[in-house]
Enzyme design. Sequence first.
Site, mmCIF file in Angstrom:
data_model
loop_
_atom_site.group_PDB
_atom_site.id
_atom_site.type_symbol
_atom_site.label_atom_id
_atom_site.label_comp_id
_atom_site.label_asym_id
_atom_site.label_seq_id
_atom_site.Cartn_x
_atom_site.Cartn_y
_atom_site.Cartn_z
ATOM 1 N N ASP A 1 -25.756 -1.241 10.443
ATOM 2 C CA ASP A 1 -25.597 -1.283 11.775
ATOM 3 C C ASP A 1 -25.362 -2.484 12.666
ATOM 4 O OD1 ASP A 1 -27.881 -1.721 12.507
ATOM 5 O OD2 ASP A 1 -28.401 0.512 13.485
ATOM 6 N N VAL B 1 -16.967 8.782 8.544
ATOM 7 C CA VAL B 1 -15.078 8.586 8.712
ATOM 8 C C VAL B 1 -15.921 6.747 9.592
ATOM 9 C CG1 VAL B 1 -14.720 9.277 10.312
ATOM 10 C CG2 VAL B 1 -12.749 8.782 8.728
ATOM 11 N N ASP B 2 -16.784 7.071 10.387
ATOM 12 C CA ASP B 2 -16.664 5.570 11.561
ATOM 13 C C ASP B 2 -17.423 4.635 10.916
ATOM 14 O OD1 ASP B 2 -19.192 7.302 11.011
ATOM 15 O OD2 ASP B 2 -19.326 6.932 13.568
ATOM 16 N N HIS C 1 -32.227 4.844 6.521
ATOM 17 C CA HIS C 1 -31.247 4.530 8.093
ATOM 18 C C HIS C 1 -32.140 2.975 8.479
ATOM 19 C CE1 HIS C 1 -30.375 4.977 12.131
ATOM 20 N NE2 HIS C 1 -29.913 5.679 11.693
ATOM 21 N N GLU D 1 -28.632 16.115 9.489
ATOM 22 C CA GLU D 1 -28.954 15.067 9.634
ATOM 23 C C GLU D 1 -31.134 15.211 9.608
ATOM 24 O OE1 GLU D 1 -28.368 10.287 10.256
ATOM 25 O OE2 GLU D 1 -30.457 11.071 12.115
HETATM 26 C C1 2GW Z 1 -19.011 13.324 16.462
HETATM 27 C C2 2GW Z 1 -19.830 13.316 17.855
HETATM 28 C C3 2GW Z 1 -19.464 13.138 19.003
HETATM 29 C C4 2GW Z 1 -18.066 12.805 19.532
HETATM 30 C C5 2GW Z 1 -16.902 12.947 17.728
HETATM 31 C C6 2GW Z 1 -17.600 13.439 16.553
HETATM 32 C C7 2GW Z 1 -16.753 13.864 15.731
HETATM 33 C C8 2GW Z 1 -17.747 13.576 14.250
HETATM 34 C C9 2GW Z 1 -15.367 14.392 15.282
HETATM 35 O O1 2GW Z 1 -15.115 14.324 16.707
HETATM 36 N N1 2GW Z 1 -14.744 14.077 14.917
HETATM 37 C C10 2GW Z 1 -15.228 14.348 13.164
HETATM 38 O O2 2GW Z 1 -14.770 14.438 12.848
HETATM 39 N N2 2GW Z 1 -16.874 13.871 13.931
HETATM 40 C C11 2GW Z 1 -17.235 13.651 11.659
HETATM 41 O O3 2GW Z 1 -18.579 14.187 11.789
HETATM 42 C C12 2GW Z 1 -16.972 12.276 10.945
HETATM 43 O O4 2GW Z 1 -16.684 12.981 10.345
HETATM 44 C C13 2GW Z 1 -17.939 11.706 11.905
HETATM 45 O O5 2GW Z 1 -18.565 10.260 10.807
HETATM 46 C C14 2GW Z 1 -19.280 12.693 11.726
HETATM 47 C C15 2GW Z 1 -20.055 12.601 12.076
HETATM 48 O O6 2GW Z 1 -19.993 12.277 13.496
HETATM 49 P P1 2GW Z 1 -20.361 10.930 14.541
HETATM 50 O O7 2GW Z 1 -20.123 9.637 13.204
HETATM 51 O O8 2GW Z 1 -19.942 10.288 15.631
HETATM 52 O O9 2GW Z 1 -22.250 10.589 13.869
HETATM 53 P P2 2GW Z 1 -23.516 9.485 13.915
HETATM 54 O O10 2GW Z 1 -22.052 7.930 13.951
HETATM 55 O O11 2GW Z 1 -24.038 9.443 15.579
HETATM 56 O O12 2GW Z 1 -24.511 9.247 12.831
HETATM 57 C C16 2GW Z 1 -24.954 10.592 12.874
HETATM 58 O O13 2GW Z 1 -25.795 11.349 13.419
HETATM 59 C C17 2GW Z 1 -25.030 12.603 13.135
HETATM 60 C C18 2GW Z 1 -25.585 13.790 13.814
HETATM 61 O O14 2GW Z 1 -25.912 13.553 15.538
HETATM 62 C C19 2GW Z 1 -24.611 13.039 11.267
HETATM 63 O O15 2GW Z 1 -25.419 12.982 10.973
HETATM 64 C C20 2GW Z 1 -24.156 10.958 10.565
HETATM 65 O O16 2GW Z 1 -24.239 11.833 9.227
HETATM 66 C C21 2GW Z 1 -25.312 10.018 11.096
HETATM 67 O O17 2GW Z 1 -24.711 9.374 10.434
HETATM 68 MN MN MN Z 2 -21.431 8.097 12.029
#
Ligand code: 2GW
Ligand code: MN
Length: 307
Positions: free
Chosen positions: A270, A156-157, A177, A247
């Site tokens: 990114d 979502v981010d 990636h 991932e």
């Molecule tokens: C995640 C990390 C730290 C704090 C909060 C969250 C969090 C994630 C949250 O509080 N609420 C939530 O809905 N999420 C969902 O998980 C949201 O859809 C988010 O986009 C997704 C993945 O977390 P995100 O975006 O912080 O991870 P990234 O951008 O560092 O992404 C990579 O690594 C992740 C695994 O660590 C995933 O594999 C992700 O798909 C990767 O892009």
């Molecule tokens: Mn993300």
Amino acid sequence: LAGTRTAVGESHTNYLQPDALTPSRRDVLVLTPWLAPVVWEGTFDIDLLNAQFKLQNATIGLTVFAVKNYMSFLELFLRSAEKYFMAGHRVNYYVFTDQPELVPQLPLPGGRRVIVLRTQSHQRWQDISMQRMGAISHGARQRFLKEVDYLVCADVDMEFRDHVGVEILSSLFGTIHPDFMAVSRYSFSNERRPESQAYIPEDEGDFYYIGAFFGGSVAEVYRLTEACHQAIMIDKANHLEAIWQEESHLNKYLLYHKPTKLLSPEYMCDHDLLQDMQHRKKLGLSNIVRRIRIFALLKNKEVKSNN
Ligand code: 2GW
Ligand code: MN
């Protein structure tokens, strides 16, 4: 094939003749060794693809999770998707959240709707991120199989900043990636402990795929998410968590079940890649990534470690 030709003709699409002796791009890989296309700007004709796709009258599902604080990303996600994601096609947004009342209400044209699904709110961010595999596979069995033809699964981010259309669709697709586009397999951040279900030996790996954007037919996404969910559960029972959570499991799955299409980092650019592009432009160098279609938003790393 005769039918195909008639149908394109019927919609009066004029397009450049493909030339058997002219490659679409000379600077990038456009086809994997298993003959899956890699989607880059300049490799496809969107009018031609849209005309072909319309014949299927297909619906695309887009799953996204907005749990806890990440609800704040949802409005830009949906607004930008309305501008750039599958414009002119039928789309079901499946929003998984712990706060259904906070889902922004956007005006949507016919054929596009938001479906809010309740999901668990885990304490640890790792569990919030990983639970998506189980939730998507469950949702596929419960309703996606009946309601849509393709599923696209996104973080979502992120913000859609340019066209993202039917050129991404295939039985099973993954996205390269941006930080690993020019990196040897030895440097991929795959899980290296043999005890984990996500284990990939150092001398294996095709590409390093990002967890933030993948998809395919509902049947294939069901298989992928269910396999990753099972693998995560086995790891959990063994008190293991893969280095990059789901991932890592996605990378394991896509290594042994080759995707039928790959998306270039245009589809998940990114901040680092953006800076590199601006730097090259200043130097008058040509850019490999010519369009930023999806931008991974910068977020405070502290948030991630403290959540
Ligand atoms: C995640 C990390 C730290 C704090 C909060 C969250 C969090 C994630 C949250 O509080 N609420 C939530 O809905 N999420 C969902 O998980 C949201 O859809 C988010 O986009 C997704 C993945 O977390 P995100 O975006 O912080 O991870 P990234 O951008 O560092 O992404 C990579 O690594 C992740 C695994 O660590 C995933 O594999 C992700 O798909 C990767 O892009
Ligand atoms: Mn993300």
